[in-house]
Write an enzyme that holds these catalytic residues in place. Structure first.
Site, PDB file in Angstrom:
ATOM      1  N   TYR A  65      40.201  14.821  -3.867  1.00  0.00           N
ATOM      2  CA  TYR A  65      41.535  15.124  -3.347  1.00  0.00           C
ATOM      3  C   TYR A  65      42.425  15.461  -4.537  1.00  0.00           C
ATOM      4  CZ  TYR A  65      45.876  14.902  -0.847  1.00  0.00           C
ATOM      5  OH  TYR A  65      47.076  15.236  -0.304  1.00  0.00           O
ATOM      6  N   GLU A 110      49.450  19.811  13.856  1.00  0.00           N
ATOM      7  CA  GLU A 110      48.267  19.707  13.001  1.00  0.00           C
ATOM      8  C   GLU A 110      47.244  18.768  13.643  1.00  0.00           C
ATOM      9  OE1 GLU A 110      49.154  19.228   8.739  1.00  0.00           O
ATOM     10  OE2 GLU A 110      47.548  17.745   8.681  1.00  0.00           O
ATOM     11  N   ASP A 161      46.163  17.181  -5.577  1.00  0.00           N
ATOM     12  CA  ASP A 161      47.406  17.867  -5.263  1.00  0.00           C
ATOM     13  C   ASP A 161      47.518  19.091  -6.160  1.00  0.00           C
ATOM     14  OD1 ASP A 161      48.623  16.477  -3.177  1.00  0.00           O
ATOM     15  OD2 ASP A 161      49.335  14.901  -4.533  1.00  0.00           O
ATOM     16  N   ARG A 166      36.767  17.211   5.900  1.00  0.00           N
ATOM     17  CA  ARG A 166      37.631  17.324   7.076  1.00  0.00           C
ATOM     18  C   ARG A 166      38.258  18.701   7.045  1.00  0.00           C
ATOM     19  NH1 ARG A 166      42.308  15.090   7.822  1.00  0.00           N
ATOM     20  NH2 ARG A 166      42.622  14.315   5.719  1.00  0.00           N
ATOM     21  N   ARG A 203      50.599  15.404  13.184  1.00  0.00           N
ATOM     22  CA  ARG A 203      52.005  15.617  12.838  1.00  0.00           C
ATOM     23  C   ARG A 203      52.475  16.992  13.267  1.00  0.00           C
ATOM     24  NH1 ARG A 203      50.815  15.088   6.324  1.00  0.00           N
ATOM     25  NH2 ARG A 203      49.080  16.518   6.300  1.00  0.00           N
ATOM     26  N   ARG A 221      47.949   6.223  -1.898  1.00  0.00           N
ATOM     27  CA  ARG A 221      48.898   7.325  -1.948  1.00  0.00           C
ATOM     28  C   ARG A 221      50.150   7.039  -1.125  1.00  0.00           C
ATOM     29  NH1 ARG A 221      44.654  10.753  -0.713  1.00  0.00           N
ATOM     30  NH2 ARG A 221      45.716  11.667   1.051  1.00  0.00           N
ATOM     31  N   ARG A 260      57.914   0.114   0.101  1.00  0.00           N
ATOM     32  CA  ARG A 260      59.103  -0.195  -0.699  1.00  0.00           C
ATOM     33  C   ARG A 260      59.992  -1.233  -0.010  1.00  0.00           C
ATOM     34  NH1 ARG A 260      60.119   5.749  -1.003  1.00  0.00           N
ATOM     35  NH2 ARG A 260      58.635   6.489  -2.567  1.00  0.00           N
TER      36      ARG A 260
HETATM   37  P1  FAD Z   1      41.816  26.106  -3.115  1.00  0.00           P
HETATM   38  O1  FAD Z   1      43.245  26.371  -2.975  1.00  0.00           O
HETATM   39  O2  FAD Z   1      41.071  25.579  -1.933  1.00  0.00           O
HETATM   40  O3  FAD Z   1      41.110  27.454  -3.597  1.00  0.00           O
HETATM   41  C1  FAD Z   1      39.714  27.685  -3.533  1.00  0.00           C
HETATM   42  C2  FAD Z   1      39.500  29.147  -3.206  1.00  0.00           C
HETATM   43  O4  FAD Z   1      38.105  29.442  -3.270  1.00  0.00           O
HETATM   44  C3  FAD Z   1      39.962  29.520  -1.796  1.00  0.00           C
HETATM   45  O5  FAD Z   1      40.891  30.580  -1.852  1.00  0.00           O
HETATM   46  C4  FAD Z   1      38.676  29.939  -1.101  1.00  0.00           C
HETATM   47  O6  FAD Z   1      38.855  31.005  -0.176  1.00  0.00           O
HETATM   48  C5  FAD Z   1      37.822  30.374  -2.271  1.00  0.00           C
HETATM   49  N1  FAD Z   1      36.405  30.333  -1.940  1.00  0.00           N
HETATM   50  C6  FAD Z   1      35.700  29.300  -1.439  1.00  0.00           C
HETATM   51  N2  FAD Z   1      34.416  29.660  -1.224  1.00  0.00           N
HETATM   52  C7  FAD Z   1      34.305  30.955  -1.605  1.00  0.00           C
HETATM   53  C8  FAD Z   1      33.233  31.880  -1.630  1.00  0.00           C
HETATM   54  N3  FAD Z   1      32.006  31.565  -1.189  1.00  0.00           N
HETATM   55  N4  FAD Z   1      33.467  33.118  -2.094  1.00  0.00           N
HETATM   56  C9  FAD Z   1      34.714  33.483  -2.532  1.00  0.00           C
HETATM   57  N5  FAD Z   1      35.767  32.647  -2.522  1.00  0.00           N
HETATM   58  C10 FAD Z   1      35.569  31.395  -2.061  1.00  0.00           C
HETATM   59  N6  FAD Z   1      49.034  19.750  -2.706  1.00  0.00           N
HETATM   60  C11 FAD Z   1      50.272  19.333  -3.083  1.00  0.00           C
HETATM   61  O7  FAD Z   1      50.556  19.250  -4.275  1.00  0.00           O
HETATM   62  N7  FAD Z   1      51.229  19.048  -2.142  1.00  0.00           N
HETATM   63  C12 FAD Z   1      50.985  19.149  -0.812  1.00  0.00           C
HETATM   64  O8  FAD Z   1      51.882  18.892   0.002  1.00  0.00           O
HETATM   65  C13 FAD Z   1      49.694  19.575  -0.390  1.00  0.00           C
HETATM   66  N8  FAD Z   1      49.414  19.676   0.921  1.00  0.00           N
HETATM   67  C14 FAD Z   1      48.172  20.093   1.290  1.00  0.00           C
HETATM   68  C15 FAD Z   1      47.900  20.214   2.647  1.00  0.00           C
HETATM   69  C16 FAD Z   1      46.657  20.658   3.063  1.00  0.00           C
HETATM   70  C17 FAD Z   1      46.382  20.784   4.529  1.00  0.00           C
HETATM   71  C18 FAD Z   1      45.653  20.975   2.109  1.00  0.00           C
HETATM   72  C19 FAD Z   1      44.304  21.452   2.551  1.00  0.00           C
HETATM   73  C20 FAD Z   1      45.928  20.854   0.763  1.00  0.00           C
HETATM   74  C21 FAD Z   1      47.180  20.404   0.337  1.00  0.00           C
HETATM   75  N9  FAD Z   1      47.492  20.297  -1.007  1.00  0.00           N
HETATM   76  C22 FAD Z   1      48.731  19.879  -1.394  1.00  0.00           C
HETATM   77  C23 FAD Z   1      46.485  20.569  -2.053  1.00  0.00           C
HETATM   78  C24 FAD Z   1      46.488  21.971  -2.552  1.00  0.00           C
HETATM   79  O9  FAD Z   1      46.208  22.870  -1.516  1.00  0.00           O
HETATM   80  C25 FAD Z   1      45.399  22.005  -3.633  1.00  0.00           C
HETATM   81  O10 FAD Z   1      45.753  21.197  -4.707  1.00  0.00           O
HETATM   82  C26 FAD Z   1      45.169  23.348  -4.168  1.00  0.00           C
HETATM   83  O11 FAD Z   1      44.890  24.242  -3.127  1.00  0.00           O
HETATM   84  C27 FAD Z   1      43.978  23.255  -5.090  1.00  0.00           C
HETATM   85  O12 FAD Z   1      43.634  24.491  -5.518  1.00  0.00           O
HETATM   86  P2  FAD Z   1      42.116  24.838  -5.740  1.00  0.00           P
HETATM   87  O13 FAD Z   1      42.134  26.075  -6.547  1.00  0.00           O
HETATM   88  O14 FAD Z   1      41.365  23.686  -6.231  1.00  0.00           O
HETATM   89  O15 FAD Z   1      41.502  25.100  -4.285  1.00  0.00           O
HETATM   90  N1  UDP Z   2      48.967   7.543   6.571  1.00  0.00           N
HETATM   91  C1  UDP Z   2      49.101   6.801   7.712  1.00  0.00           C
HETATM   92  N2  UDP Z   2      50.189   6.988   8.514  1.00  0.00           N
HETATM   93  C2  UDP Z   2      51.125   7.933   8.247  1.00  0.00           C
HETATM   94  C3  UDP Z   2      50.983   8.701   7.084  1.00  0.00           C
HETATM   95  C4  UDP Z   2      49.877   8.489   6.257  1.00  0.00           C
HETATM   96  O1  UDP Z   2      48.254   5.970   7.997  1.00  0.00           O
HETATM   97  O2  UDP Z   2      52.073   8.088   9.036  1.00  0.00           O
HETATM   98  C5  UDP Z   2      47.775   7.293   5.713  1.00  0.00           C
HETATM   99  C6  UDP Z   2      46.575   8.109   6.162  1.00  0.00           C
HETATM  100  O3  UDP Z   2      45.412   7.329   5.951  1.00  0.00           O
HETATM  101  C7  UDP Z   2      46.604   9.291   5.223  1.00  0.00           C
HETATM  102  C8  UDP Z   2      47.123   8.660   3.926  1.00  0.00           C
HETATM  103  O4  UDP Z   2      48.037   7.654   4.366  1.00  0.00           O
HETATM  104  O5  UDP Z   2      45.339   9.863   5.081  1.00  0.00           O
HETATM  105  C9  UDP Z   2      47.816   9.637   2.986  1.00  0.00           C
HETATM  106  O6  UDP Z   2      48.878  10.268   3.666  1.00  0.00           O
HETATM  107  P1  UDP Z   2      49.576  11.590   3.143  1.00  0.00           P
HETATM  108  O7  UDP Z   2      50.609  11.988   4.133  1.00  0.00           O
HETATM  109  O8  UDP Z   2      49.962  11.388   1.732  1.00  0.00           O
HETATM  110  O9  UDP Z   2      48.346  12.600   3.131  1.00  0.00           O
HETATM  111  P2  UDP Z   2      48.194  14.129   3.400  1.00  0.00           P
HETATM  112  O10 UDP Z   2      47.449  14.195   4.668  1.00  0.00           O
HETATM  113  O11 UDP Z   2      49.544  14.751   3.498  1.00  0.00           O
HETATM  114  O12 UDP Z   2      47.403  14.614   2.251  1.00  0.00           O
END
Ligand code: FAD
Ligand code: UDP
Length: 379
Positions: free
Chosen positions: A353, A305, A355, A251, A282, A168, A172
């Protein structure tokens, strides 16, 4: 079950296309899963409650679909990293390489240098994250920017992590430091929650919050629904089966939010901290996600974080995906086959994982290929 992007996308399609009524339950007190955001009370700055969420996609059907619910700003994500008190651009690019080696290499010279440093391992034979990273960028850059950050983020030795985690992060040989390569990128103009609420704003969709699927005292629990109604389950898959094949490792993240009496704390949305000397991975500074907004200039909101293993009581965010986890996942996939009329989806329901655009894309496909046929069967 679950009001994240996967659950909401399926709900919207079923209500709109099949004309059926959908009940969405979520145990949290808000809609939207991990993409939820709200304006911080003191400053009005939009804070992504579960860590910064950047929308990007090259999938045209997904892009067209999401544009029904929101417009996007022209935000382009860029990330910097602080290594031993010096700031470098990410992803690793010619700027990073030249700064790190105190040089002015051309693209060809940098390629030759990195090829030589990376020659100890062959990428096609890399068996884990460390080997893959060293085979791509060589040991010095790996040790500076990847090794300790990754160990901090995953609490797992990089030799035990799958090689895919690092794919991921592109490398470059130009000065281009756009974080994502996708065709479309941007942030929802009036915030994530407005977008998510518009998806649920349909006369045939009802959302019930603060409702846990495994709480037998509420009527929409697992026993009462499975076999009675088609169910889309987007929670953790090990929890669904009562951990029958053991616990999958996740995690979780801890966020430490702070309002500071300065207009600008770090000059950029995300600063990574590469070293093991700093406990957080970060710092996000949310005002920089929306330079087009008229936020007050005397205060700012930052969020540190921290990453750690999740216990059963924590929110599971990222699948750890060790070889043992993958074995357990295969056993859960077998169990899933026995659950008729239950669709397991989303990040938690497939232990993947994903997005946002991937969760939405998977939900659109699941709707067409699995959910719509499920309803044809019951009607
Ligand atoms: P979720 O959003 O996790 O939804 C699942 C839902 O189920 C939750 O609301 C939860 O409360 C509910 N649930 C679970 N168990 C129960 C239960 N027992 N009863 C009732 N409800 C329940 N994606 C990007 O494209 N760009 C990003 O920059 C990005 N950054 C992220 C950063 C973090 C820290 C995280 C954790 C995710 C990130 N994502 C990002 C991913 C993005 O959050 C997910 O793609 C998206 O949330 C997926 O949606 P989902 O419906 O699969 O899951
Ligand atoms: N990573 C790293 N150093 C950085 C940023 C990312 O080693 O400064 C690695 C790390 O293993 C991370 C992966 O690249 O889990 C993906 O990073 P990204 O920022 O895309 O993941 P996010 O945590 O935002 O989902």
């Amino acid at each position: 079950m679950g009001s994240g992007f996967f659950g909401l996308t399926v709900a919207e399609r079923v209500a709109e296309e099949l004309g059926l009524r959908v009940m969405v339950i979520d145990r949290r007190s808000h809609i939207g899963g991990n993409a939820f955001s709200e304006n911080e009370a003191e400053t009005g700055i939009e804070v992504h409650r579960y860590g910064a969420h950047l929308f990007h996609t090259s999938n045209e059907p997904v892009w067209q679909y999401v544009n029904r619910f929101t417009k996007f700003t022209d935000y382009v994500h860029r990330v910097y990293t602080n290594f031993r008190g010096e700031v470098y651009p990410l992803p690793i690019n010619l700027g990073t390489i030249n700064q790190f080696f105190r040089s002015a290499y051309s693209p060809a010279e940098a390629r030759a240098l990195i090829a030589e440093q990376a020659s100890e391992l062959d990428t096609s034979e890399a068996r884990n994250l460390e080997e893959k990273a060293v085979s791509l960028i060589g040991r010095p850059l790996y040790e500076a920017f990847i090794r300790d950050y990754t160990a901090k983020q995953w609490q797992t030795d990089p030799t035990q992590l799958p090689a895919e985690v690092i794919s991921r992060l592109p490398v470059r040989y130009t000065y281009d430091n756009r974080y994502f390569n996708d065709t479309h990128e941007g942030l929802p103009v009036d915030g994530y929650t407005a977008w998510l609420e518009r998806m649920a704003d349909h006369p045939r969709i009802e959302v019930q919050l603060d409702t846990d699927y495994f709480d037998a005292s509420q009527p929409l629990n697992k026993q009462a629904t499975v076999g009675q109604l088609p169910v889309v389950y987007t929670g953790p898959i090990d929890r669904y089966f009562d951990f029958a094949a053991g616990e999958l490792q996740w995690r979780t993240l801890d966020f430490e939010e702070e309002v500071l009496p300065v207009g600008d704390f770090q000059g950029t949305p995300v600063m990574n901290y590469a070293g093991s000397d700093v406990p957080y991975t970060r710092i996000h500074e949310f005002r920089h996600f929306h330079p087009e907004r008229d936020y007050r200039t005397d205060k700012t909101v930052i969020m540190r974080e921290f990453s750690r293993f999740a216990t059963r009581d924590d929110e599971p965010y990222y699948p750890v995906n060790t070889p043992e986890d993958r074995d357990r996942l295969l056993q859960y996939r077998e169990l899933m086959k026995g659950e008729q009329d239950v669709l397991f989806g989303g990040r938690l329901g497939t232990y993947q994982y994903l997005d946002m655009h991937m969760a939405i894309g998977a939900a659109l496909s699941a709707y067409s290929n699995k959910v719509a046929p499920m309803f044809e069967k019951v009607s």
